[in-house]
Design a protein around this motif. Structure first.
Motif, short mmCIF file in Angstrom:
data_model
loop_
_atom_site.label_atom_id
_atom_site.label_comp_id
_atom_site.label_asym_id
_atom_site.label_seq_id
_atom_site.Cartn_x
_atom_site.Cartn_y
_atom_site.Cartn_z
N MET A 156 -37.44 78.82 -58.62
CA MET A 156 -36.48 79.63 -59.38
C MET A 156 -35.50 80.37 -58.46
O MET A 156 -34.40 80.71 -58.87
CB MET A 156 -37.21 80.65 -60.26
CG MET A 156 -38.12 80.00 -61.30
SD MET A 156 -37.27 78.92 -62.43
CE MET A 156 -36.42 80.09 -63.43
N SER A 157 -35.88 80.60 -57.21
CA SER A 157 -34.99 81.30 -56.29
C SER A 157 -33.96 80.37 -55.63
O SER A 157 -32.97 80.85 -55.06
CB SER A 157 -35.80 82.01 -55.20
OG SER A 157 -36.40 81.06 -54.34
N LEU A 158 -34.17 79.07 -55.71
CA LEU A 158 -33.28 78.13 -55.02
C LEU A 158 -31.81 78.21 -55.45
O LEU A 158 -30.93 78.15 -54.58
CB LEU A 158 -33.81 76.70 -55.14
CG LEU A 158 -35.10 76.44 -54.35
CD1 LEU A 158 -35.57 75.02 -54.58
CD2 LEU A 158 -34.90 76.73 -52.88
N PRO A 159 -31.49 78.34 -56.74
CA PRO A 159 -30.07 78.48 -57.09
C PRO A 159 -29.42 79.71 -56.45
O PRO A 159 -28.28 79.64 -55.98
CB PRO A 159 -30.07 78.59 -58.61
CG PRO A 159 -31.34 77.95 -59.04
CD PRO A 159 -32.32 78.22 -57.94
N PHE A 160 -30.15 80.82 -56.39
CA PHE A 160 -29.60 82.02 -55.77
C PHE A 160 -29.40 81.82 -54.27
O PHE A 160 -28.39 82.24 -53.71
CB PHE A 160 -30.53 83.22 -56.03
CG PHE A 160 -30.62 83.58 -57.48
CD1 PHE A 160 -29.63 84.33 -58.09
CD2 PHE A 160 -31.69 83.14 -58.24
CE1 PHE A 160 -29.69 84.64 -59.43
CE2 PHE A 160 -31.77 83.46 -59.59
CZ PHE A 160 -30.76 84.21 -60.19
N ALA A 207 -28.90 78.94 -52.81
CA ALA A 207 -27.80 77.98 -52.63
C ALA A 207 -26.45 78.68 -52.74
O ALA A 207 -25.54 78.42 -51.94
CB ALA A 207 -27.92 76.87 -53.67
N ILE A 208 -26.30 79.57 -53.72
CA ILE A 208 -25.04 80.32 -53.87
C ILE A 208 -24.80 81.19 -52.63
O ILE A 208 -23.70 81.20 -52.08
CB ILE A 208 -25.05 81.16 -55.15
CG1 ILE A 208 -25.04 80.24 -56.38
CG2 ILE A 208 -23.86 82.12 -55.18
CD1 ILE A 208 -25.32 80.96 -57.69
N HIS A 209 -25.84 81.90 -52.20
CA HIS A 209 -25.70 82.77 -51.02
C HIS A 209 -25.27 81.97 -49.79
O HIS A 209 -24.32 82.34 -49.09
CB HIS A 209 -27.01 83.49 -50.75
CG HIS A 209 -27.04 84.22 -49.45
ND1 HIS A 209 -26.25 85.32 -49.19
CD2 HIS A 209 -27.73 83.99 -48.31
CE1 HIS A 209 -26.47 85.74 -47.95
NE2 HIS A 209 -27.37 84.95 -47.40
N TRP A 248 -21.59 87.28 -51.26
CA TRP A 248 -21.88 87.33 -52.68
C TRP A 248 -22.36 88.74 -52.98
O TRP A 248 -23.40 89.17 -52.51
CB TRP A 248 -22.92 86.28 -53.01
CG TRP A 248 -23.17 86.09 -54.48
CD1 TRP A 248 -22.29 86.29 -55.49
CD2 TRP A 248 -24.38 85.64 -55.08
NE1 TRP A 248 -22.87 85.98 -56.69
CE2 TRP A 248 -24.16 85.57 -56.47
CE3 TRP A 248 -25.62 85.27 -54.58
CZ2 TRP A 248 -25.13 85.18 -57.36
CZ3 TRP A 248 -26.57 84.87 -55.48
CH2 TRP A 248 -26.34 84.82 -56.85
#
Length: 129
Positions: A73-77, A79-81, A97
C-alpha cells in the motif's frame, strides 16, 4: 555529490532487485531475519517485506498483499515521492512533494505503522493464517 550517490545507488538497487527476484526469501536462509519476530514470535510492521518484494518482482500482487499489506500500500506514495526526486535531479531543481514534507506526515505514518503492527498480530482470521 548528488550524481555520485545516484550512480552508486542504481547498480546497487539493480543487484538487490536481481537477488530478490532470483532467490525467494522464504526458501533461502541468507536473507536477514527479523529480530523482533525471533524474540517475541509476533510480526513487526516490516515482517514479510522481503517475501512481498519477491512476489511483486514475479508480478504476484495477491501474494505480496498476503506477505505485507503495508509495504504494498505504501508503494504508490513512494513512487510519487521518488518521481519528484528524479524530476528534481534531471532538471537540477528542488522538487518536493509537499505531502511528504508536511509536519503531520511522521505522526500519521507512525500511527498507521503502529495500528498495522497491532492488527496484524490479532489471533483472528484474516490476520493469522
Amino acid at each position: 555529490m548528488k550524481s555520485k550517490k545516484l550512480y552508486f545507488a542504481v547498480p546497487v538497487l539493480g543487484m538487490l532487485l536481481y537477488v530478490y527476484y532470483r532467490f525467494n526469501p522464504a526458501k533461502y536462509s541468507f536473507f536477514p531475519k527479523c529480530p523482533f519476530h525471533y524474540l517475541t514470535g509476533l510480526d513487526c510492521p516490516g515482517c514479510g517485506s522481503q517475501r512481498a518484494v519477491n512476489c511483486l518482482l514475479h508480478l504476484d500482487i495477491i501474494g505480496a498483499l498476503h506477505q505485507n499489506l503495508l509495504l504494498v500500500m505504501s508503494l504508490p506514495f513512494l513512487a510519487i515521492h521518488f518521481g519528484y526526486r528524479l524530476a528534481g535531479f534531471i532538471k537540477q531543481k528542488d522538487y518536493r512533494w509537499s505531502v511528504i514534507y508536511h509536519p503531520a506526515t511522521p505522526i500519521i505514518t507512525g500511527i498507521i505503522a503502529v495500528t498495522f503492527w497491532i492488527i496484524r498480530n490479532l489471533p483472528y482470521y484474516p490476520f493469522k493464517h
